[in-house]
Design a protein around this motif. Structure first.
Motif, PDB file in Angstrom:
ATOM      1  N   LYS A   1      54.132 -28.043 -25.518  1.00 27.89           N
ATOM      2  CA  LYS A   1      54.025 -28.025 -26.992  1.00 27.89           C
ATOM      3  C   LYS A   1      53.099 -26.919 -27.517  1.00 27.89           C
ATOM      4  O   LYS A   1      52.098 -27.207 -28.193  1.00 27.89           O
ATOM      5  CB  LYS A   1      53.521 -29.390 -27.496  1.00 27.89           C
ATOM      6  N   PRO A   2      53.404 -25.689 -27.203  1.00 28.54           N
ATOM      7  CA  PRO A   2      52.572 -24.629 -27.784  1.00 28.54           C
ATOM      8  C   PRO A   2      52.782 -24.553 -29.305  1.00 28.54           C
ATOM      9  O   PRO A   2      53.868 -24.889 -29.791  1.00 28.54           O
ATOM     10  CB  PRO A   2      53.107 -23.367 -27.111  1.00 28.54           C
ATOM     11  N   VAL A   3      51.756 -24.187 -29.995  1.00 23.54           N
ATOM     12  CA  VAL A   3      51.873 -24.063 -31.457  1.00 23.54           C
ATOM     13  C   VAL A   3      52.050 -22.595 -31.873  1.00 23.54           C
ATOM     14  O   VAL A   3      52.250 -22.303 -33.037  1.00 23.54           O
ATOM     15  CB  VAL A   3      50.644 -24.673 -32.173  1.00 23.54           C
ATOM     16  N   ALA A   4      51.874 -21.721 -30.900  1.00 20.20           N
ATOM     17  CA  ALA A   4      52.054 -20.277 -31.189  1.00 20.20           C
ATOM     18  C   ALA A   4      52.598 -19.572 -29.930  1.00 20.20           C
ATOM     19  O   ALA A   4      52.694 -20.206 -28.880  1.00 20.20           O
ATOM     20  CB  ALA A   4      50.714 -19.669 -31.606  1.00 20.20           C
ATOM     21  N   SER A   5      52.895 -18.339 -30.059  1.00 17.60           N
ATOM     22  CA  SER A   5      53.445 -17.587 -28.918  1.00 17.60           C
ATOM     23  C   SER A   5      52.361 -17.318 -27.884  1.00 17.60           C
ATOM     24  O   SER A   5      51.214 -17.001 -28.236  1.00 17.60           O
ATOM     25  CB  SER A   5      54.035 -16.251 -29.393  1.00 17.60           C
ATOM     26  N   ASN A   6      52.734 -17.485 -26.574  1.00 12.13           N
ATOM     27  CA  ASN A   6      51.774 -17.218 -25.515  1.00 12.13           C
ATOM     28  C   ASN A   6      51.763 -15.750 -25.116  1.00 12.13           C
ATOM     29  O   ASN A   6      51.047 -15.338 -24.184  1.00 12.13           O
ATOM     30  CB  ASN A   6      52.100 -18.082 -24.289  1.00 12.13           C
ATOM     31  N   ASP A   7      52.555 -14.942 -25.869  1.00 14.67           N
ATOM     32  CA  ASP A   7      52.661 -13.533 -25.526  1.00 14.67           C
ATOM     33  C   ASP A   7      51.497 -12.719 -26.081  1.00 14.67           C
ATOM     34  O   ASP A   7      51.164 -11.652 -25.586  1.00 14.67           O
ATOM     35  CB  ASP A   7      53.979 -12.954 -26.049  1.00 14.67           C
TER      36      ASP A   7
ATOM     37  N   GLY B   1      47.911 -15.767 -30.172  1.00 16.08           N
ATOM     38  CA  GLY B   1      48.776 -16.945 -29.980  1.00 16.08           C
ATOM     39  C   GLY B   1      48.227 -17.860 -28.900  1.00 16.08           C
ATOM     40  O   GLY B   1      48.159 -19.076 -29.059  1.00 16.08           O
ATOM     41  N   ARG B   2      47.810 -17.244 -27.753  1.00 21.62           N
ATOM     42  CA  ARG B   2      47.270 -18.053 -26.654  1.00 21.62           C
ATOM     43  C   ARG B   2      45.998 -18.792 -27.090  1.00 21.62           C
ATOM     44  O   ARG B   2      45.767 -19.942 -26.743  1.00 21.62           O
ATOM     45  CB  ARG B   2      46.990 -17.147 -25.448  1.00 21.62           C
ATOM     46  N   ALA B   3      45.177 -18.078 -27.915  1.00 29.03           N
ATOM     47  CA  ALA B   3      43.941 -18.712 -28.419  1.00 29.03           C
ATOM     48  C   ALA B   3      44.279 -19.952 -29.255  1.00 29.03           C
ATOM     49  O   ALA B   3      43.609 -20.988 -29.186  1.00 29.03           O
ATOM     50  CB  ALA B   3      43.137 -17.730 -29.245  1.00 29.03           C
ATOM     51  N   GLU B   4      45.364 -19.819 -29.999  1.00 28.68           N
ATOM     52  CA  GLU B   4      45.766 -20.987 -30.855  1.00 28.68           C
ATOM     53  C   GLU B   4      46.276 -22.142 -29.993  1.00 28.68           C
ATOM     54  O   GLU B   4      46.054 -23.312 -30.307  1.00 28.68           O
ATOM     55  CB  GLU B   4      46.863 -20.549 -31.831  1.00 28.68           C
ATOM     56  N   ASN B   5      46.935 -21.795 -28.908  1.00 28.02           N
ATOM     57  CA  ASN B   5      47.485 -22.842 -28.033  1.00 28.02           C
ATOM     58  C   ASN B   5      46.393 -23.596 -27.259  1.00 28.02           C
ATOM     59  O   ASN B   5      46.581 -24.765 -26.898  1.00 28.02           O
ATOM     60  CB  ASN B   5      48.502 -22.239 -27.069  1.00 28.02           C
ATOM     61  N   ARG B   6      45.291 -22.906 -26.978  1.00 29.87           N
ATOM     62  CA  ARG B   6      44.166 -23.591 -26.316  1.00 29.87           C
ATOM     63  C   ARG B   6      43.452 -24.444 -27.368  1.00 29.87           C
ATOM     64  O   ARG B   6      42.729 -23.928 -28.206  1.00 29.87           O
ATOM     65  CB  ARG B   6      43.192 -22.569 -25.716  1.00 29.87           C
ATOM     66  N   ARG B   7      43.737 -25.693 -27.306  1.00 27.99           N
ATOM     67  CA  ARG B   7      43.233 -26.534 -28.427  1.00 27.99           C
ATOM     68  C   ARG B   7      43.089 -28.002 -28.009  1.00 27.99           C
ATOM     69  O   ARG B   7      43.621 -28.423 -26.964  1.00 27.99           O
ATOM     70  CB  ARG B   7      44.208 -26.456 -29.627  1.00 27.99           C
TER      71      ARG B   7
END
Lengths: 96, 309
Positions: B283-289, B293-299
Motif C-alpha cells: 500500500k504505497p501512497v506515492a511512487s517508490n521511484d 515518493g519513498r520518503a512519503e511511503n516510509r510512514r
C-alpha cells in the motif's frame, strides 16, 4: 277570680300549642286534657261552682305546662340526636 | 281465780290465735291493702310515683327548682289527704302534683339533651377545624409536590443545558485537538476510520525502530488528541518503501509500529484498545521511484475507529 285563672290557663294552652305540643303524642295528650278541663271549668263557672272551677283550672294549667315541657324536651332530644349525627357525618367526610 | 281465768283466757286466746293466725294475717294484710287502695286516692299514688321517678332522674341535678316545686305540690296534696281524706280537693291537688313532677322530669331530660347537643355542636366545630387543618395540610403537600416537580423540570432543563454546553465544549476541544494534530500530521477521514499519518523520517533514524526525541513530542500531541476525542479502537500500522527485502521491511515496519503503540500506551491510551501491525512496502501512497515518493511511503498510520457510530 276564676276568670283570671281561666285566662291564665288559656294562655298556657296557647303557649303549649306554639311550643309544638300538638306534634308530640304525649304532649298532645296533655294539651287535650288541658282543653277539656278548661271547657269543664267554664261549665262549672256557669253553674256558679267557682271553687270547683278554680281547682279544675289548676289542673288545666298543670297539663298545659306539662304539654309545653314535653314538647320542648322532645325537640331537645331530637336536636341532640341530629347534632350527633352531623358530627358522625362530618367525621366520615374528613376520614375520606 | 284470777290467775286461772287469766291462764285459761291466755290458753284460750293462744290456741285461738294459733287457730286464727293465718286468717288474722290474711285479714291484716287485706285491711292494709284495702286501707291503701280505698283511702289513698289513685291520683295521690300516681303523684308519689311520678315524684319518686323524677327525683331519681336528671331533674335532681339539672332541674332542682322544678323538682322542689313538685315536692311542695306533693306535700300540699298529702296534707290535704291527711286532713280531708280522699276528697275531690285532695284528688285535684294530687293531679296537679303529678304534673309538676312530670314537668320536673321533662325539664331535667330537656336540660340533659341540650347539654348533649351543645357538646355535639362543640365537637362538630372542632372536627370542622380538624378537617380544615387536614385540608390545609393536603393543599400544602400538593403545593410542595408541584413545586418539587417544577424544580425537577428546571433541574432537567439545567442539566440539559449543561450537557449541551459540555458537548459543545468537547466538540470544540476535539476540533482544536484535531487542528493542532493537523499541524504535525496528515489527518484523513476514511471508511476504516480517522487515519493519522506520521512521516517515518520524523519518528525514526534510518533502519532503526527507536523513537527519536522529537517523535515523542509529536506522539504526546497525538495521544492528547486521541484521549480528548475518544475512540473505540486504534490500530498502528507501520509501512516502509520498497527498497530492501520484503521480510526485512515487514520486520522493521512491525517494530516501528510497536514502538509507536508502546509509547502511546504510556500516554493514557489503554493497552487493550491499541494494536500494532507491520505492513512493509504494501500500500504505497506515492511512487517508490523518487526520493520524495519513498520518503512519503516510509510512514506510520494510526487508524482510529471512532467512539460513536
Amino acid at each position: 277570680m276564676p276568670q283570671d285563672s281561666l285566662t291564665a290557663a288559656q294562655a298556657d294552652v296557647k303557649g303549649a300549642e306554639v311550643g309544638g305540643a300538638a306534634d308530640n303524642p304525649k304532649a298532645a295528650l296533655h294539651l287535650k286534657l288541658a282543653k277539656d278541663q278548661i271547657e269543664l271549668a267554664q261549665k262549672q263557672i256557669k253553674d256558679g261552682d267557682n271553687e270547683a272551677a278554680a281547682r279544675t283550672l289548676d289542673r288545666a294549667q298543670a297539663d298545659a305546662e306539662l304539654a309545653l315541657s314535653l314538647a320542648k324536651e322532645a325537640k331537645a332530644q331530637a336536636d341532640a340526636v341530629d347534632a350527633n349525627e352531623q358530627v358522625g357525618k362530618l367525621r366520615k367526610e374528613i376520614a375520606k | 281465780m284470777m290467775t286461772r281465768r287469766t291462764r285459761s283466757l291466755k290458753t284460750h286466746s293462744l290456741s285461738a290465735l294459733r287457730a286464727t293466725l293465718p286468717a288474722l294475717i290474711a285479714l291484716g294484710l287485706a285491711s292494709i291493702v284495702a286501707c291503701g287502695s280505698a283511702a289513698v286516692p289513685q291520683e295521690l299514688m300516681d303523684a308519689r310515683a311520678a315524684y319518686a321517678n323524677a327525683a331519681k332522674g336528671p331533674a335532681a341535678e339539672l332541674a332542682p327548682a322544678q323538682l322542689d316545686t313538685a315536692k311542695t305540690s306533693l306535700d300540699v296534696a298529702q296534707k290535704s289527704f291527711d286532713s280531708d281524706g280522699p276528697s275531690q280537693k285532695t284528688k285535684d291537688l294530687a293531679y296537679v302534683a303529678e304534673r309538676r313532677a312530670e314537668i320536673a322530669a321533662a325539664e331535667g331530660s330537656r336540660e340533659k339533651a341540650e347539654r348533649k347537643r351543645a357538646a355535639a355542636d362543640k365537637d362538630f366545630k372542632s372536627t370542622q377545624m380538624e378537617g380544615l387543618e387536614k385540608t390545609k395540610e393536603q393543599l400544602d403537600a400538593e403545593r410542595r409536590a408541584r413545586e418539587a416537580a417544577n424544580q425537577d423540570v428546571n433541574k432537567t432543563k439545567a442539566e440539559l443545558a449543561a450537557e449541551k454546553a459540555a458537548r459543545a465544549e468537547a466538540e470544540k476541544r476535539a476540533a482544536a485537538a484535531l487542528a493542532s494534530l493537523q499541524e504535525i500530521a496528515k489527518v484523513k477521514e476514511e471508511s476504516r476510520g480517522v487515519v493519522i499519518t506520521l512521516s517515518g523520517s520524523v519518528l525514526f533514524a534510518t533502519g532503526k525502530s527507536d523513537l527519536l526525541p522529537i517523535a515523542k513530542e509529536k506522539l504526546d500531541q497525538v495521544a492528547k488528541a486521541l484521549v480528548s476525542q475518544g475512540f473505540k479502537a486504534i490500530v498502528v500500522q507501520g509501512y516502509t518503501d520498497s527498497r530492501g527485502s520484503a521480510s526485512d521491511n515487514q520486520t522493521l515496519s512491525l517494530k516501528r509500529a510497536q514502538s509507536v503503540r508502546d509509547y502511546l500506551t504510556t500516554q493514557q491510551i489503554p493497552a487493550d484498545k491499541i494494536t500494532a501491525e507491520g505492513l512493509g512496502a504494501s500500500k504505497p501512497v506515492a511512487s517508490n521511484d523518487s526520493a520524495d515518493g519513498r520518503a512519503e511511503n516510509r510512514r506510520v498510520e494510526i487508524v482510529v475507529t471512532p467512539d460513536k457510530g
